[in-house]
Design an enzyme around this catalytic site. Structure first.
Site, PDB file in Angstrom:
ATOM      1  N   ARG A  91      67.538  36.956 119.558  1.00  0.00           N
ATOM      2  CA  ARG A  91      66.743  36.648 118.380  1.00  0.00           C
ATOM      3  C   ARG A  91      66.474  38.039 117.401  1.00  0.00           C
ATOM      4  O   ARG A  91      65.810  38.324 116.657  1.00  0.00           O
ATOM      5  CB  ARG A  91      65.655  35.986 118.305  1.00  0.00           C
ATOM      6  CG  ARG A  91      64.628  36.458 119.088  1.00  0.00           C
ATOM      7  CD  ARG A  91      63.325  35.623 119.268  1.00  0.00           C
ATOM      8  NE  ARG A  91      62.197  36.250 119.813  1.00  0.00           N
ATOM      9  CZ  ARG A  91      61.077  36.244 119.536  1.00  0.00           C
ATOM     10  NH1 ARG A  91      60.745  35.532 118.612  1.00  0.00           N
ATOM     11  NH2 ARG A  91      60.039  36.723 120.279  1.00  0.00           N
ATOM     12  N   LYS A 111      63.666  41.775 114.284  1.00  0.00           N
ATOM     13  CA  LYS A 111      63.450  40.573 115.425  1.00  0.00           C
ATOM     14  C   LYS A 111      62.906  39.538 114.749  1.00  0.00           C
ATOM     15  O   LYS A 111      61.867  39.435 113.765  1.00  0.00           O
ATOM     16  CB  LYS A 111      62.206  41.343 116.233  1.00  0.00           C
ATOM     17  CG  LYS A 111      61.882  40.514 117.421  1.00  0.00           C
ATOM     18  CD  LYS A 111      60.842  41.400 118.369  1.00  0.00           C
ATOM     19  CE  LYS A 111      60.627  40.561 119.551  1.00  0.00           C
ATOM     20  NZ  LYS A 111      59.622  41.236 120.434  1.00  0.00           N
ATOM     21  N   GLY A 124      67.173  31.656 117.184  1.00  0.00           N
ATOM     22  CA  GLY A 124      66.961  33.145 116.770  1.00  0.00           C
ATOM     23  C   GLY A 124      65.952  33.441 115.910  1.00  0.00           C
ATOM     24  O   GLY A 124      65.994  34.552 115.387  1.00  0.00           O
ATOM     25  N   ARG A 181      67.792  49.208 128.253  1.00  0.00           N
ATOM     26  CA  ARG A 181      66.584  48.459 129.075  1.00  0.00           C
ATOM     27  C   ARG A 181      67.333  48.720 130.664  1.00  0.00           C
ATOM     28  O   ARG A 181      68.302  48.867 130.513  1.00  0.00           O
ATOM     29  CB  ARG A 181      66.479  46.977 128.680  1.00  0.00           C
ATOM     30  CG  ARG A 181      65.810  46.623 127.558  1.00  0.00           C
ATOM     31  CD  ARG A 181      66.497  45.477 127.135  1.00  0.00           C
ATOM     32  NE  ARG A 181      66.279  45.192 125.509  1.00  0.00           N
ATOM     33  CZ  ARG A 181      65.140  44.560 124.963  1.00  0.00           C
ATOM     34  NH1 ARG A 181      64.167  44.441 125.828  1.00  0.00           N
ATOM     35  NH2 ARG A 181      64.935  44.555 123.860  1.00  0.00           N
ATOM     36  N   ASP A 250      64.442  43.215 131.980  1.00  0.00           N
ATOM     37  CA  ASP A 250      64.939  43.231 130.802  1.00  0.00           C
ATOM     38  C   ASP A 250      63.923  43.944 129.775  1.00  0.00           C
ATOM     39  O   ASP A 250      64.191  43.999 128.370  1.00  0.00           O
ATOM     40  CB  ASP A 250      65.819  42.035 130.447  1.00  0.00           C
ATOM     41  CG  ASP A 250      64.882  40.972 130.266  1.00  0.00           C
ATOM     42  OD1 ASP A 250      64.610  40.534 131.487  1.00  0.00           O
ATOM     43  OD2 ASP A 250      64.415  40.278 129.351  1.00  0.00           O
ATOM     44  N   ASN A 251      62.620  43.837 130.154  1.00  0.00           N
ATOM     45  CA  ASN A 251      61.563  44.393 129.202  1.00  0.00           C
ATOM     46  C   ASN A 251      61.129  45.714 129.753  1.00  0.00           C
ATOM     47  O   ASN A 251      59.921  46.057 129.370  1.00  0.00           O
ATOM     48  CB  ASN A 251      60.585  43.205 129.355  1.00  0.00           C
ATOM     49  CG  ASN A 251      60.865  41.926 128.684  1.00  0.00           C
ATOM     50  OD1 ASN A 251      61.793  42.112 127.779  1.00  0.00           O
ATOM     51  ND2 ASN A 251      60.109  40.769 129.196  1.00  0.00           N
TER      52      ASN A 251
END
Length: 491
Positions: A91, A111, A124, A181, A250-251
């Site tokens: 998104r 975002k 999204g 990331r 992924d963060n």
């Protein structure tokens, strides 16, 4: 009016499997609700242009500015310990990069800008509440001096999104030194695409760690550098009572910035097991677990880099383990140095860590507020009056015992009380983005289209170390009926 973005895009020069080219989806009626003018100027942008209707259209994704090459980035990730081989920007759209006035390359990302090839059946979009939360908290973290992504703008779209109920849609313009990331490396490692891992590592070195380029073992040095930045970052989090809430790989940014605020929160009463995130059912990402989880995430990065360490797999593993072993020592050093500063200790002595732990034990037992305990200790260090700190403890017995030890320790420090107070107030904030305040801001905006509470909270948090006597109520912990027990990701 033409809105100028001096884009210089490097990520799109990587192979096509690193991203998907996708334009943001236009929205009905974009309206700018907040522009970060100082950040815009830092990025070399013209705030007056961004505040026009044309600027709002760009910040909402309705139009694409000249020079932009919008993409959704590919990445994978471990989510609560479970590996998902394809996540990606579901998104968000990276418009491009600019080089700021300090010579630092920064991403500009929208975002909530619509679906991408990575959307996984999602719409999204973003709701207004999570956009305001990330704007408030990311800018508060920046004011606290903690590495973080930034918020350039928040725009309402004139459309609704559905998250169990209809909510106002919004788009956040996020700025980061990059959006690469640990999960970006995992995406290619999972596909056994060693050449892509190498290309990505070279890109990260060039962008974030240029001093490592041309060294004898650049990929070993890259792992060590990312470990160092993460160790310092997690120490910074713990020193202000911050709980990320969703520390998936992924963060985890390889640049060392806090990213993806989702269900983040700051502690009120101290509790090392504190969890706010509604999706953290088993407390994996609880406050005190964050260093351990960071180490786990960095181990996943090391696994991705192993093929770049050489053909001898056993030797590569040993070298990666040696680098990873440095995390605990670097985190402990940064955390304990920070605690000494918070306690007004300018010199290092053997009993300092047990002294700090004894305070935490007393705080946990008596449910003392994390932020106010340290802020009031700052003033007590100058005046000698501990009554304002004692008042924070339901049963002050443990605090009284600790305070006697603390005062004995201060007696061997060379600084005057006034010097100690001034130094402590620079590291012990009076104001943090308390959960109940954020919820009140979101409620006013979502239900009444009222952004005055948002503006006031944002202004207070811009000066977290100042007293601000006319805003003293913002420093207070919530009343029992105001306590926020859970936070939500909002996706």
């Amino acid at each position: 009016m033409t809105v100028h973005f001096p884009f210089q895009n490097s990520y799109v020069a990587l192979p096509d499997n690193f991203f998907a080219r996708v334009a943001p989806t236009p929205v009905a009626a974009p309206r700018l609700i907040k522009l970060n003018r100082p950040l815009a100027e830092e990025l070399g942008l013209n705030p007056a242009e961004l505040e026009t209707p044309e600027g709002a259209e760009i910040l909402a994704g309705k139009t694409v500015p000249e020079g932009a090459e919008p993409i959704a980035m590919a990445y994978a990730g471990h989510q609560f310990g479970h590996f998902v081989p394809q996540l990606g920007d579901g998104r968000a759209v990276l418009l491009g990069e600019v080089v700021d006035r300090n010579g630092v390359r920064r991403d500009i990302q929208l975002k909530g800008s619509g679906p991408t090839p990575f959307s996984r059946r999602g719409d999204g979009r973003a709701a207004l509440g999570p956009v305001l939360r990330e704007y408030i908290v990311s800018e508060a973290m920046a004011a606290l001096g903690i590495p973080t992504t930034r918020s350039l703008a928040a725009v309402v779209t004139g459309e609704q999104v559905y998250r169990g109920t209809a909510l106002p849609g919004a788009v956040l313009t996020r700025v980061a030194t990059s959006h690469i990331r640990v999960g970006t490396f995992q995406y290619f490692a999972a596909r056994q695409d060693v050449e892509a891992v190498r290309r990505l590592a070279d890109h990260v070195i060039g962008r974030h760690y240029p001093d490592l380029a041309g060294t004898e073992r650049p990929y070993h040095a890259l792992l060590a550098a990312v470990i160092s930045r993460q160790a310092k970052l997690i120490a910074d989090w713990l020193l202000v009572g911050f709980i990320h809430g969703v520390m998936n790989t992924d963060n985890t940014s390889v640049s060392g910035e806090t990213i993806d605020y989702g269900p983040c929160a700051f502690m009120d009463a101290y509790d090392p097991k504190q969890v706010f995130s509604s999706i953290d059912e088993f407390g994996r990402y609880a406050f005190a677990n964050q260093p351990r989880i960071a180490m786990w995430n960095l181990t996943r990065l090391a696994e991705c880099l192993l093929p770049l360490f050489g053909d001898d797999k056993d030797q590569a593993i040993k070298e990666a383990e040696t680098a990873l072993d440095g995390f605990a020592a670097q985190f402990t050093e940064a955390h304990q140095a920070g605690l000494r500063r918070k306690l007004g200790l300018f010199t290092q002595r053997d009993g300092d860590q047990p002294l700090a732990q004894a305070l935490f034990d007393a705080m946990a037992l008596a449910k003392a507020d994390f932020t106010l305990t340290f802020r009031r200790l700052s003033d007590a260090a100058g005046s000698g009056d501990l009554s304002v700190v004692r008042a924070l403890f339901e049963d002050p017995t443990g605090f009284d015992e600790w305070a006697a030890r603390w005062q004995q320790r201060l007696a061997v420090e060379p600084q005057t009380p006034a010097e100690r107070r001034a130094a402590m107030r620079k590291v012990n904030p009076a104001f943090i983005p308390r959960n109940h305040r954020i919820e009140a801001v979101i409620t006013a905006a979502v239900e009444n289209d009222d952004y005055a509470p948002f503006e006031e909270l944002h202004a207070v948090l811009a000066k977290p170390y100042d007293d601000q006597p006319d805003r003293a109520d913002y420093a207070e912990p919530p009343q029992p009926e105001e306590r926020v027990l859970q936070t939500f990701c909002g996706t």
